[in-house]
Design a protein around this motif. Structure first.
Motif, PDB file in Angstrom:
ATOM      1  N   UNK A  38       0.818  -1.217   0.000  1.00 54.09           N
ATOM      2  CA  UNK A  38       0.000   0.000   0.000  1.00 54.09           C
ATOM      3  C   UNK A  38       0.849   1.263   0.000  1.00 54.09           C
ATOM      4  N   UNK A  39       1.964   1.247   0.697  1.00 51.42           N
ATOM      5  CA  UNK A  39       2.812   2.445   0.765  1.00 51.42           C
ATOM      6  C   UNK A  39       3.772   2.573  -0.414  1.00 51.42           C
ATOM      7  N   UNK A  40       3.850   1.554  -1.250  1.00 56.05           N
ATOM      8  CA  UNK A  40       4.731   1.618  -2.406  1.00 56.05           C
ATOM      9  C   UNK A  40       6.110   1.072  -2.163  1.00 56.05           C
ATOM     10  N   UNK A  41       6.321   0.457  -1.016  1.00 56.20           N
ATOM     11  CA  UNK A  41       7.625  -0.111  -0.704  1.00 56.20           C
ATOM     12  C   UNK A  41       7.719  -1.574  -1.102  1.00 56.20           C
ATOM     13  N   UNK A  42       6.713  -2.075  -1.776  1.00 58.70           N
ATOM     14  CA  UNK A  42       6.670  -3.501  -2.097  1.00 58.70           C
ATOM     15  C   UNK A  42       7.245  -3.866  -3.444  1.00 58.70           C
ATOM     16  N   UNK A  43       7.958  -2.966  -4.095  1.00 61.25           N
ATOM     17  CA  UNK A  43       8.557  -3.274  -5.389  1.00 61.25           C
ATOM     18  C   UNK A  43       7.502  -3.384  -6.474  1.00 61.25           C
ATOM     19  N   UNK A  44       7.556  -4.441  -7.262  1.00 63.58           N
ATOM     20  CA  UNK A  44       6.646  -4.597  -8.395  1.00 63.58           C
ATOM     21  C   UNK A  44       5.215  -4.879  -7.960  1.00 63.58           C
ATOM     22  N   UNK A  71       6.793   4.175  12.175  1.00 61.06           N
ATOM     23  CA  UNK A  71       7.522   5.362  12.626  1.00 61.06           C
ATOM     24  C   UNK A  71       8.366   5.954  11.496  1.00 61.06           C
ATOM     25  N   UNK A  72       9.053   5.107  10.734  1.00 62.35           N
ATOM     26  CA  UNK A  72       9.840   5.583   9.592  1.00 62.35           C
ATOM     27  C   UNK A  72       8.949   6.262   8.566  1.00 62.35           C
ATOM     28  N   UNK A  73       7.794   5.675   8.302  1.00 63.10           N
ATOM     29  CA  UNK A  73       6.868   6.236   7.314  1.00 63.10           C
ATOM     30  C   UNK A  73       6.358   7.601   7.780  1.00 63.10           C
ATOM     31  N   UNK A  74       5.995   7.702   9.050  1.00 62.35           N
ATOM     32  CA  UNK A  74       5.475   8.963   9.566  1.00 62.35           C
ATOM     33  C   UNK A  74       6.534  10.064   9.552  1.00 62.35           C
ATOM     34  N   UNK A  75       7.791   9.718   9.727  1.00 61.22           N
ATOM     35  CA  UNK A  75       8.867  10.707   9.679  1.00 61.22           C
ATOM     36  C   UNK A  75       9.060  11.270   8.281  1.00 61.22           C
ATOM     37  N   UNK A  76       8.729  10.478   7.259  1.00 59.09           N
ATOM     38  CA  UNK A  76       8.879  10.934   5.879  1.00 59.09           C
ATOM     39  C   UNK A  76       7.774  11.883   5.460  1.00 59.09           C
ATOM     40  N   UNK A  77       6.682  11.921   6.214  1.00 58.22           N
ATOM     41  CA  UNK A  77       5.555  12.826   5.949  1.00 58.22           C
ATOM     42  C   UNK A  77       4.999  12.675   4.541  1.00 58.22           C
ATOM     43  N   UNK A  78       4.732  11.442   4.168  1.00 57.48           N
ATOM     44  CA  UNK A  78       4.141  11.163   2.862  1.00 57.48           C
ATOM     45  C   UNK A  78       2.750  10.580   3.040  1.00 57.48           C
ATOM     46  N   UNK A  79       1.981  10.600   1.928  1.00 59.45           N
ATOM     47  CA  UNK A  79       0.706   9.885   1.937  1.00 59.45           C
ATOM     48  C   UNK A  79       0.984   8.416   1.707  1.00 59.45           C
TER      49      UNK A  79
END
Length: 110
Positions: A38-44, A71-79
């Motif tokens: 969902x966050x786009x970190x899953x590659x293909x 926590x890492x995701x929230x620090x990046x401040x992305x949708x």
């Protein structure tokens, strides 16, 4: 897709009744796979950025399994914005409710 939920079967089914898609997860591996997709970190296997939800709803159980990743995701401040909700069994021991956090921040009880 505006919202997406990751959690226990009952929570995901309840959200599906109101039109919100989700993934049922019972362990860290399933939770991490769904989160990365969902966050786009899953590659293909990731959801394209144009189709990603604006709000990702996690149960407290899932959030505790993915504490470092969230926590890492929230620090990046992305949708997507990540929101935690209690699971089917209520709040986890030691977790603050939103009301508790607000009371602590402003210093008064209403």
């Amino acid at each position: 897709m505006e919202y997406f939920v990751i959690g226990e079967r009952e929570i995901v089914l309840a959200f599906k009744l109101v039109g919100v898609d989700g993934s049922v997860c019972v362990n860290r591996t399933e939770s991490l796979d769904a989160f990365n997709r969902i966050t786009g970190r899953g590659g293909t296997a990731s959801v394209p950025s144009s189709e990603r939800p604006k709000v990702l709803i996690l149960t407290e159980e899932v959030s505790s399994m993915l504490e470092d990743e969230v926590l890492d995701w929230q620090k990046e401040a992305e949708y997507p914005l990540i929101v935690e909700i209690p699971g089917i069994r209520g709040h986890l021991q030691g977790k603050k409710t939103l009301t508790d956090s607000i009371r602590e921040a402003i210093g008064i009880q209403v």
